[in-house]
Write a protein that holds these residues in place. Structure first.
Motif, mmCIF file in Angstrom:
data_model
loop_
_atom_site.group_PDB
_atom_site.id
_atom_site.type_symbol
_atom_site.label_atom_id
_atom_site.label_comp_id
_atom_site.label_asym_id
_atom_site.label_seq_id
_atom_site.Cartn_x
_atom_site.Cartn_y
_atom_site.Cartn_z
ATOM 1 N N LYS A 249 6.520 87.597 -47.411
ATOM 2 C CA LYS A 249 6.115 86.404 -46.667
ATOM 3 C C LYS A 249 5.291 85.480 -47.567
ATOM 4 N N ILE A 250 5.470 84.188 -47.335
ATOM 5 C CA ILE A 250 4.568 83.255 -47.996
ATOM 6 C C ILE A 250 3.888 82.405 -46.932
ATOM 7 N N ASN A 251 2.855 81.732 -47.316
ATOM 8 C CA ASN A 251 2.119 80.884 -46.388
ATOM 9 C C ASN A 251 3.021 79.760 -45.856
ATOM 10 N N ALA A 252 3.172 79.701 -44.540
ATOM 11 C CA ALA A 252 4.099 78.745 -43.943
ATOM 12 C C ALA A 252 3.690 77.305 -44.222
ATOM 13 N N GLU A 253 2.387 77.050 -44.139
ATOM 14 C CA GLU A 253 1.934 75.671 -44.335
ATOM 15 C C GLU A 253 2.219 75.188 -45.755
ATOM 16 N N LEU A 254 1.989 76.080 -46.700
ATOM 17 C CA LEU A 254 2.268 75.726 -48.091
ATOM 18 C C LEU A 254 3.754 75.365 -48.237
ATOM 19 N N PHE A 255 4.603 76.197 -47.630
ATOM 20 C CA PHE A 255 6.047 75.988 -47.695
ATOM 21 C C PHE A 255 6.446 74.645 -47.068
ATOM 22 N N ILE A 256 5.897 74.391 -45.887
ATOM 23 C CA ILE A 256 6.256 73.168 -45.155
ATOM 24 C C ILE A 256 5.798 71.925 -45.909
ATOM 25 N N VAL A 257 4.570 72.001 -46.408
ATOM 26 C CA VAL A 257 4.016 70.851 -47.121
ATOM 27 C C VAL A 257 4.793 70.620 -48.430
ATOM 28 N N THR A 258 5.174 71.717 -49.091
ATOM 29 C CA THR A 258 5.965 71.579 -50.316
ATOM 30 C C THR A 258 7.291 70.900 -50.010
ATOM 31 N N TYR A 259 7.926 71.328 -48.933
ATOM 32 C CA TYR A 259 9.208 70.715 -48.580
ATOM 33 C C TYR A 259 9.029 69.229 -48.255
ATOM 34 N N GLY A 260 7.980 68.929 -47.511
ATOM 35 C CA GLY A 260 7.698 67.539 -47.166
ATOM 36 C C GLY A 260 7.503 66.684 -48.411
ATOM 37 N N SER A 261 6.764 67.223 -49.394
ATOM 38 C CA SER A 261 6.522 66.464 -50.625
ATOM 39 C C SER A 261 7.818 66.243 -51.380
ATOM 40 N N LEU A 262 8.683 67.254 -51.357
ATOM 41 C CA LEU A 262 9.980 67.132 -52.028
ATOM 42 C C LEU A 262 10.774 65.969 -51.438
ATOM 43 N N VAL A 263 10.830 65.929 -50.109
ATOM 44 C CA VAL A 263 11.585 64.858 -49.452
ATOM 45 C C VAL A 263 10.977 63.506 -49.780
ATOM 46 N N MET A 264 9.628 63.430 -49.734
ATOM 47 C CA MET A 264 8.971 62.164 -50.042
ATOM 48 C C MET A 264 9.267 61.709 -51.473
ATOM 49 N N GLN A 265 9.237 62.688 -52.391
ATOM 50 C CA GLN A 265 9.503 62.361 -53.791
ATOM 51 C C GLN A 265 10.923 61.827 -53.949
ATOM 52 N N LEU A 266 11.877 62.467 -53.270
ATOM 53 C CA LEU A 266 13.263 62.004 -53.346
ATOM 54 C C LEU A 266 13.385 60.584 -52.809
ATOM 55 N N LEU A 267 12.665 60.322 -51.722
ATOM 56 C CA LEU A 267 12.711 58.971 -51.148
ATOM 57 C C LEU A 267 12.143 57.958 -52.147
ATOM 58 N N ASP A 268 11.016 58.325 -52.760
ATOM 59 C CA ASP A 268 10.404 57.447 -53.764
ATOM 60 C C ASP A 268 11.382 57.174 -54.895
ATOM 61 N N ASP A 269 11.957 58.267 -55.423
ATOM 62 C CA ASP A 269 12.831 58.142 -56.583
ATOM 63 C C ASP A 269 14.067 57.305 -56.298
#
Lengths: 159, 192
Positions: free
Chosen positions: B25-45
């Motif tokens: 198991k990993i920390n769910a919040e860390l996972f969710i926030v990481t995914y959110g940042s990924l999507v935001m970065q893709l949008l920026d790029d």
């Protein structure tokens, strides 16, 4: 005694091969495996053999294959064969005395605890036609695991 | 259309729980926030080109799925011999195993080639809201990619896409899986 272990991908390419000498050491040492021209030919033969035997089995049997596990043997060795649903084929050559089902459990362990961890999760590995296993940790871990199986040690020259 | 009995459904749920228990198991919040940042970065790029980002998330997911399927099969011991089986395998075991929540299978077509996965809860969107300017974004579009990649490795070529997302104000989160082709086993003597 376990002589060697080969792994093929779903396209018939040999992605990993390792041999163990009479004392149970890895013939090529601990580096990553790079196939030689001579080996390449023998893998093509092995892949061809597996494909033909599979074709033979499916054409002869009216029902669907159970789990596709089979072994065959000559006077010098026995070949244990295992296939994953994703199309990886593992072939392990042992001395003829190793029982037919003895590798069944170990194959499952090799796939789930070693192959998945060290190969599938390795960013350098891709599930594509000519990508071979380059992570040296896979060969090392596999050897360590095989070496503690009872059939690995039997009939070795010395421990 | 209803498929399978209650006992069968229970059995799949049990397999899902079992597989989930064995996962690291990993920390769910860390996972969710990481995914959110990924999507935001893709949008920026991509300069906020949502169509582009949908496509990229799908491709990223595909690459994940191609790898993930081996771990899934090895740890769950599930068989995917028929297309119907894959539906339960993905919904009850796969989703539970990797996201911690099962999905449910609905809306089989008559020819058994198409079904919907409905997510009651989508962990990826826990902290997310969709601003007006991204209304065309399928925020969790990595999921269809993962499913497509994983199914392709067990020889089911599919088209997988979001049709509804609660994030967009729909009444459910629904992914549609359509079977295109059952691929042939290509294993043969390597000639080249």
């Amino acid at each position: 005694m376990i002589f060697s272990c080969s792994i093929f991908n779903r396209y018939g390419t040999c992605i990993f091969h390792d041999e163990y000498d009479k004392k149970g050491r890895r013939v090529r040492g601990d580096g990553a495996w790079v196939p030689t021209a001579r080996e390449d030919d023998s893998f093509k033969l092995t892949a061809g053999l597996i494909a033909s035997v599979k074709y033979f089995i499916t054409s002869m049997s009216k029902s669907a294959l159970s789990d596709g596990f089979f072994t065959f043997q000559t006077s010098a060795y026995k070949c244990h064969y295992f296939e994953t649903q994703t199309g990886y084929r593992l072939a392990i050559l042992t001395e003829p005395g190793v029982p037919m089902n003895a590798m069944r459990g170990p194959f499952q362990t090799i796939y789930s605890s070693i192959f998945v961890e060290k190969v599938c999760k390795d960013p350098a590995y891709q599930h594509s036609k000519h990508c071979v296993v380059t992570n040296p940790a896979f060969g090392q871990t596999l050897h360590r695991y095989l070496a503690q199986l009872p059939m690995f040690k039997s009939n070795r020259e010395d421990k | 259309m209803q498929r399978g009995t209650r006992g069968e459904a229970h059995e799949w749920a049990r397999k899902g729980d079992q597989a989930f228990k064995e996962m690291e198991k990993i920390n769910a919040e860390l996972f969710i926030v990481t995914y959110g940042s990924l999507v935001m970065q893709l949008l920026d790029d991509s300069g906020d080109n949502v169509e582009d980002v949908n496509q990229q998330l799908d491709t990223i997911g595909y690459r994940i799925g191609v790898r993930l399927v081996d771990e899934f099969l090895a740890k769950s011991q599930v068989q995917c011999r028929s297309f119907q089986e894959t539906a339960n395998a993905v919904a009850k075991v796969g989703f539970k195993m990797f996201l911690g929540v099962p999905a449910s299978v609905h809306n089989w077509t008559e020819d058994s080639k198409c079904y919907s996965l409905v997510l009651d809860e989508n962990p990826l969107t826990s902290f997310t809201e969709l601003p007006e300017k991204y209304s065309g974004l399928w925020f969790s579009n990595v999921l269809p990619g993962v499913i497509r990649g994983a199914l392709e490795m067990v020889l089911w070529k599919t088209e997988v896409k979001f049709v509804k997302d609660q994030l967009r104000g729909d009444d459910a989160t629904e992914i549609r899986v359509t079977l295109l082709q059952h691929l042939k086993d290509e294993f043969k003597q390597d000639d080249d």
